[in-house]
Design an enzyme around this catalytic site. Structure first.
Site, mmCIF file in Angstrom:
data_model
loop_
_atom_site.group_PDB
_atom_site.id
_atom_site.type_symbol
_atom_site.label_atom_id
_atom_site.label_comp_id
_atom_site.label_asym_id
_atom_site.label_seq_id
_atom_site.Cartn_x
_atom_site.Cartn_y
_atom_site.Cartn_z
ATOM 1 N N GLY A 250 57.499 45.302 41.151
ATOM 2 C CA GLY A 250 56.270 45.857 40.617
ATOM 3 C C GLY A 250 55.700 46.831 41.635
ATOM 4 N N GLY B 162 50.513 37.404 53.016
ATOM 5 C CA GLY B 162 50.060 38.766 52.800
ATOM 6 C C GLY B 162 48.658 39.100 53.269
ATOM 7 N N LYS C 138 49.188 49.204 38.787
ATOM 8 C CA LYS C 138 49.584 50.104 39.878
ATOM 9 C C LYS C 138 50.506 51.231 39.417
ATOM 10 C CE LYS C 138 48.954 46.731 43.577
ATOM 11 N NZ LYS C 138 49.474 46.171 44.828
ATOM 12 N N ASP D 237 50.143 50.106 50.255
ATOM 13 C CA ASP D 237 50.794 48.796 50.313
ATOM 14 C C ASP D 237 51.971 48.794 51.276
ATOM 15 O OD1 ASP D 237 49.274 47.176 48.649
ATOM 16 O OD2 ASP D 237 50.365 47.749 46.841
#
Length: 294
Positions: free
Chosen positions: A151, A262, A86, A122
């Site tokens: 991250g 999630g 990412k 995200d």
């Protein structure tokens, strides 16, 4: 179109392109069960588009060549980015959206003519789920939050929570990384591993590490003492959805704390990313309905 052909880039799993268009999810091992292809392919079918999302297992060393192959193939419409690429992908794209640039990570790619553009959905996906978990945006503003792991997903979540909570603390295995993020977002920093002295002062925990993931380190990112120190009003959100109940969520639920995994974030970020890759194919409600039913 030309007949079916193997993907030209250096990936670790076999992929045959046999559709007019295609999408891809790039990661270390998305072929082992990433959920994005299931969601995107349901939306492609609902829109009547001859396209498939393919998982592509890519090493860090091969990432530049894979991105170049995708850019050169006009059939590629875009897709998703999984760990650990990412952040590394940012410098390989033609440009990134301002929010992604601020975060320093992308989780979505889309084509704009001959250019590949990076976006980060995200944070938006996680924010909507966290707001539901705690009772809405106004309730979120009263929370003292802790984000574990910085991250790509953790950076995005922290960026979207900053300014939307009373106080935000970030923690990461690398103190230098945590310090840099804190300076950028104006947050507090906690040492790793996070202790009870920190958790006793927060009432929202977001795990964005790989600890507890089916392919990651086993266990929980918070030890028993740190978890026990959370107030009874605390909520725990885990960006992991494989497994659906991580060790962290199981321990938090056993304490009676509000929890959520999630899955919803994965759905919401995919809806937004699909709309960028195939604009106008379906309205967002239709995309969400198709993906939710997948």
């Amino acid at each position: 179109m030309a007949g079916p052909a193997s993907f030209a880039g250096p990936i670790g799993n076999p992929v045959t392109i046999a559709t007019d268009r295609y999408a891809a999810i790039l990661g270390a091992s998305p072929s082992k069960g990433a959920r994005s292809p299931l969601l995107w392919n349901a939306a492609f079918r609902a829109a009547g588009i001859d396209a498939v999302m393919h998982p592509m297992d890519v090493t860090a060393g091969d990432l530049p060549a894979v991105v170049a192959a995708l850019k050169a193939d006009q059939r590629f419409v875009g897709g998703a980015v999984a760990v650990p690429h990412k952040q590394a992908l940012v410098s390989l794209l033609d440009r990134v959206e301002p929010e992604a640039a601020r975060i320093g990570a992308v989780n979505a790619i889309y084509r704009d003519g001959g250019a590949l553009v990076g976006a980060n959905t995200d944070g938006a996906g996680a924010l909507s789920q966290i707001e539901e978990l705690v009772g809405g945006a106004n309730a979120l503003m009263t929370r003292r939050a802790l984000v574990l792991g910085l991250g790509g997903a953790g950076l995005a979540v922290a960026a979207f929570l900053a300014g939307r909570v009373t106080e935000l603390t970030v923690a990461n295995r690398s103190r230098a990384t945590a310090g840099a993020v804190a300076a950028k977002l104006g947050t507090l920093v906690a040492d790793w591993p996070v202790g009870a002295d920190v958790t006793s002062k927060v009432d929202l925990v977001v795990n964005a590490t790989s600890v507890g993931h089916k392919d990651g380190p086993a266990g929980s990112p918070l030890d028993e003492a740190a978890l026990a120190a959370l107030p009874a009003s605390a909520a725990v959100y885990d960006v992991i959805y494989q497994p659906e109940v991580t060790a962290l969520l199981a321990a938090a639920a056993a304490r009676g704390l509000a929890t959520r995994n999630g899955l919803g974030m994965n759905l919401d970020q995919a809806v937004i990313a699909f709309g960028k890759a195939v604009p106008g194919a379906l309205d967002m409600d239709a995309v969400r309905a198709a993906m939710r039913a997948a």
